[in-house]
Design an enzyme around this catalytic site. Structure first.
Site, PDB file in Angstrom:
ATOM      1  N   SER A  31       6.588   2.378   7.891  1.00 28.04           N
ATOM      2  CA  SER A  31       6.212   1.205   7.862  1.00 28.04           C
ATOM      3  C   SER A  31       6.431   0.929   9.587  1.00 28.04           C
ATOM      4  O   SER A  31       7.516   1.188  10.251  1.00 28.04           O
ATOM      5  CB  SER A  31       7.499  -0.014   7.851  1.00 28.04           C
ATOM      6  OG  SER A  31       6.981   0.188   6.271  1.00 28.04           O
ATOM      7  N   HIS A  62       1.892  -2.606   7.674  1.00 23.38           N
ATOM      8  CA  HIS A  62       0.907  -1.796   7.416  1.00 23.38           C
ATOM      9  C   HIS A  62      -0.227  -2.125   7.879  1.00 23.38           C
ATOM     10  O   HIS A  62      -1.319  -2.956   6.582  1.00 23.38           O
ATOM     11  CB  HIS A  62       1.006  -1.318   5.612  1.00 23.38           C
ATOM     12  CG  HIS A  62       2.080  -0.794   5.447  1.00 23.38           C
ATOM     13  ND1 HIS A  62       2.363   0.733   5.281  1.00 23.38           N
ATOM     14  CD2 HIS A  62       3.826  -0.782   5.409  1.00 23.38           C
ATOM     15  CE1 HIS A  62       3.472   1.262   5.583  1.00 23.38           C
ATOM     16  NE2 HIS A  62       4.650   0.026   4.965  1.00 23.38           N
ATOM     17  N   HIS A  84       1.428   2.235  -1.705  1.00 25.55           N
ATOM     18  CA  HIS A  84       2.540   2.549  -2.224  1.00 25.55           C
ATOM     19  C   HIS A  84       2.676   2.020  -3.537  1.00 25.55           C
ATOM     20  O   HIS A  84       1.575   0.761  -4.258  1.00 25.55           O
ATOM     21  CB  HIS A  84       3.745   0.958  -1.513  1.00 25.55           C
ATOM     22  CG  HIS A  84       3.824   1.420  -0.287  1.00 25.55           C
ATOM     23  ND1 HIS A  84       3.130   0.504   0.868  1.00 25.55           N
ATOM     24  CD2 HIS A  84       4.797   1.972   0.472  1.00 25.55           C
ATOM     25  CE1 HIS A  84       3.943   0.660   2.121  1.00 25.55           C
ATOM     26  NE2 HIS A  84       4.791   1.594   1.822  1.00 25.55           N
ATOM     27  N   TYR A  86       4.612   0.305  -5.151  1.00 28.97           N
ATOM     28  CA  TYR A  86       4.873  -0.675  -6.129  1.00 28.97           C
ATOM     29  C   TYR A  86       4.411  -1.747  -5.221  1.00 28.97           C
ATOM     30  O   TYR A  86       4.602  -3.141  -6.117  1.00 28.97           O
ATOM     31  CB  TYR A  86       6.468  -1.050  -4.688  1.00 28.97           C
ATOM     32  CG  TYR A  86       6.605  -1.167  -3.529  1.00 28.97           C
ATOM     33  CD1 TYR A  86       5.858  -1.724  -2.854  1.00 28.97           C
ATOM     34  CD2 TYR A  86       6.425   0.342  -2.829  1.00 28.97           C
ATOM     35  CE1 TYR A  86       5.134  -1.778  -1.052  1.00 28.97           C
ATOM     36  CE2 TYR A  86       6.939  -0.193  -1.226  1.00 28.97           C
ATOM     37  CZ  TYR A  86       6.028  -1.338  -0.558  1.00 28.97           C
ATOM     38  OH  TYR A  86       6.092  -0.504   0.988  1.00 28.97           O
ATOM     39  N   GLU A  87       2.816  -1.700  -4.839  1.00 31.26           N
ATOM     40  CA  GLU A  87       2.035  -2.945  -4.247  1.00 31.26           C
ATOM     41  C   GLU A  87       1.788  -3.035  -5.810  1.00 31.26           C
ATOM     42  O   GLU A  87       0.395  -4.233  -5.939  1.00 31.26           O
ATOM     43  CB  GLU A  87       0.732  -2.253  -2.872  1.00 31.26           C
ATOM     44  CG  GLU A  87       2.264  -2.330  -2.183  1.00 31.26           C
ATOM     45  CD  GLU A  87       1.714  -2.010  -0.630  1.00 31.26           C
ATOM     46  OE1 GLU A  87      -0.282  -2.341  -0.637  1.00 31.26           O
ATOM     47  OE2 GLU A  87       1.091  -0.166  -0.605  1.00 31.26           O
ATOM     48  N   ALA A 114       9.399   5.384   6.402  1.00 24.76           N
ATOM     49  CA  ALA A 114      11.095   4.391   7.451  1.00 24.76           C
ATOM     50  C   ALA A 114      11.673   5.134   5.858  1.00 24.76           C
ATOM     51  O   ALA A 114      10.909   4.979   4.587  1.00 24.76           O
ATOM     52  CB  ALA A 114      10.974   3.872   6.980  1.00 24.76           C
ATOM     53  N   MET A 212      10.438   5.093  -0.847  1.00 29.24           N
ATOM     54  CA  MET A 212       9.359   4.313  -1.573  1.00 29.24           C
ATOM     55  C   MET A 212       7.731   4.992  -1.355  1.00 29.24           C
ATOM     56  O   MET A 212       6.491   4.591  -2.086  1.00 29.24           O
ATOM     57  CB  MET A 212       9.233   2.940  -1.651  1.00 29.24           C
ATOM     58  CG  MET A 212      10.245   2.092  -1.595  1.00 29.24           C
ATOM     59  SD  MET A 212      10.970   0.241  -1.200  1.00 29.24           S
ATOM     60  CE  MET A 212      12.485   0.166  -1.221  1.00 29.24           C
ATOM     61  N   SER A 213       7.952   6.075  -0.878  1.00 33.87           N
ATOM     62  CA  SER A 213       6.102   6.107  -0.204  1.00 33.87           C
ATOM     63  C   SER A 213       6.236   7.885  -0.403  1.00 33.87           C
ATOM     64  O   SER A 213       6.787   9.086  -1.402  1.00 33.87           O
ATOM     65  CB  SER A 213       5.685   5.933   0.867  1.00 33.87           C
ATOM     66  OG  SER A 213       6.413   6.648   1.694  1.00 33.87           O
ATOM     67  N   ASN A 236      18.635   2.797   7.957  1.00 34.70           N
ATOM     68  CA  ASN A 236      19.462   1.875   7.113  1.00 34.70           C
ATOM     69  C   ASN A 236      19.911   3.178   7.029  1.00 34.70           C
ATOM     70  O   ASN A 236      20.057   4.238   6.378  1.00 34.70           O
ATOM     71  CB  ASN A 236      18.997   1.071   6.395  1.00 34.70           C
ATOM     72  CG  ASN A 236      18.101   1.939   5.797  1.00 34.70           C
ATOM     73  OD1 ASN A 236      16.870   1.312   5.481  1.00 34.70           O
ATOM     74  ND2 ASN A 236      18.729   1.600   4.495  1.00 34.70           N
ATOM     75  N   HIS A 248      13.168  -5.512   4.393  1.00 34.66           N
ATOM     76  CA  HIS A 248      12.397  -4.624   5.478  1.00 34.66           C
ATOM     77  C   HIS A 248      12.439  -4.979   7.130  1.00 34.66           C
ATOM     78  O   HIS A 248      12.212  -4.574   7.763  1.00 34.66           O
ATOM     79  CB  HIS A 248      11.310  -5.552   4.617  1.00 34.66           C
ATOM     80  CG  HIS A 248       9.376  -4.882   5.172  1.00 34.66           C
ATOM     81  ND1 HIS A 248       9.606  -3.447   5.108  1.00 34.66           N
ATOM     82  CD2 HIS A 248       8.273  -5.122   5.616  1.00 34.66           C
ATOM     83  CE1 HIS A 248       8.264  -3.105   5.682  1.00 34.66           C
ATOM     84  NE2 HIS A 248       7.752  -3.798   5.415  1.00 34.66           N
TER      85      HIS A 248
HETATM   86  N1  HPA Z   1      15.496   2.512   0.024  1.00 35.11           N
HETATM   87  C1  HPA Z   1      14.477   2.950  -0.035  1.00 35.11           C
HETATM   88  N2  HPA Z   1      13.427   2.801   0.624  1.00 35.11           N
HETATM   89  C2  HPA Z   1      13.925   2.794   2.351  1.00 35.11           C
HETATM   90  C3  HPA Z   1      15.037   2.496   2.442  1.00 35.11           C
HETATM   91  C4  HPA Z   1      15.895   2.501   1.799  1.00 35.11           C
HETATM   92  O1  HPA Z   1      17.197   1.584   2.289  1.00 35.11           O
HETATM   93  N3  HPA Z   1      14.525   2.536   4.099  1.00 35.11           N
HETATM   94  C5  HPA Z   1      13.634   2.279   4.476  1.00 35.11           C
HETATM   95  N4  HPA Z   1      12.572   2.620   3.557  1.00 35.11           N
END
Ligand code: HPA
Length: 273
Positions: A31, A62, A84, A86-87, A114, A212-213, A236, A248
């Site tokens: 990301s 992306h 991903h 999730y897509e 990220a 998530m990747s 974060n 996001h």
């Molecule tokens: N969780 C999952 N994926 C992420 C996060 C998160 O807090 N931050 C950036 N990608």
């Protein structure tokens, strides 16, 4: 068509476009991280949408290009934008791009992402250099996707994340005063961020960061014998650790602040691979 046939077709298409360029190193940018890649010489940009058999990336931040070029005599391929789970892509199709890069010659894979942090020593802006992962996606790109051409079915995952590259990255980070630690990546499917209870649970299970990747790509690359390095940038603290709601948009804003640091790491790291 088998996946081997799909991959052969994609690799042949790319080779023709790049006049037979043979990348040694591939970098997957997560990301908002696509701008961190140093300027490449003799560049060819191929949108995923043009490559037969390739998936299309659908997420904001992306872009969806394969970029080939040289940096300080290293031949590099960059996946600008990734696929991903999730897509809604079938998990096994996430292997297509990785296997295609391997067929083109890639021996080393850098996977950036990220992530949220569960470790108080990894605050936003820090780099987690992966030393291992926990696959909690309840799926895997290797399932139902076996072809001996792509390595052993029962693949060993000891030292999946290359120890020497980890050391090199940590020393480059130190030199550039970037807070970096080795850690364990926890792969959740997303697309929702985790609940506070999940974050607590993942921490107990031994995770330092959550994302998530990364893991599907690593699982596709490992049986191919690639050297792998996971570079997870903390945008974060995990949900419930930080009191702020997650978004996001925030991930992309935090990534902007990380860009300069990641660019420095890549400039130093790529020539050493
Ligand atoms: N969780 C999952 N994926 C992420 C996060 C998160 O807090 N931050 C950036 N990608």
């Amino acid at each position: 068509m088998t996946q081997l046939q799909t991959v052969k077709k994609a690799a042949a298409f790319i080779s023709k476009k790049t006049k037979n360029f043979k990348p040694e190193i591939a970098l997957i940018t997560g990301s908002g991280l696509a701008n961190c890649v140093p300027e490449l010489k003799n560049k060819t940009v191929i949108p995923y949408a043009q490559i037969p058999g390739f998936l299309r990336s659908t997420v904001a931040g992306h872009s969806g290009n394969l970029i080939f070029g040289e940096y300080k005599n290293k031949k590099i391929a960059v996946m600008q934008g990734r696929f991903h789970y999730y897509e809604g892509h079938p998990m096994k199709d996430i292997a297509i791009a990785i296997r295609t890069l391997w067929m083109l010659g890639v021996k080393t894979l850098l996977v950036s992402a990220a992530v949220g942090s569960l470790n108080l020593k990894l605050k936003p802006g820090s780099l987690c250099v992966l030393k291992d992962h926990i696959n909690f996606m309840a799926n895997n790109p290797l399932i139902g996707n076996y072809d001996p051409a792509f390595g052993p079915m029962f693949c060993d995952l000891t030292d999946t994340y290359d120890k020497d590259i980890r050391k090199t990255v940590l020393s480059i980070a130190k030199k550039n005063k970037i807070n970096a630690l080795e850690g364990v990546y926890f792969a959740a499917t997303g697309p929702n961020f985790e609940t506070p209870a999940e974050i607590k649970a993942f921490k107990i299970l031994g995770a330092d960061v959550v994302g998530m990747s990364t893991v599907p790509e690593v699982l596709a690359a490992r049986p191919l014998g690639m050297k792998i390095c996971g570079l997870s940038w903390v945008t974060n603290m995990g949900c419930g650790i930080s009191k702020k709601p997650l978004s996001h948009k925030e991930t992309l804003e935090e990534t902007k602040k990380i860009e300069g640091k990641f660019a420095k790491i890549l400039q130093d790291l790529l020539p050493k691979l």
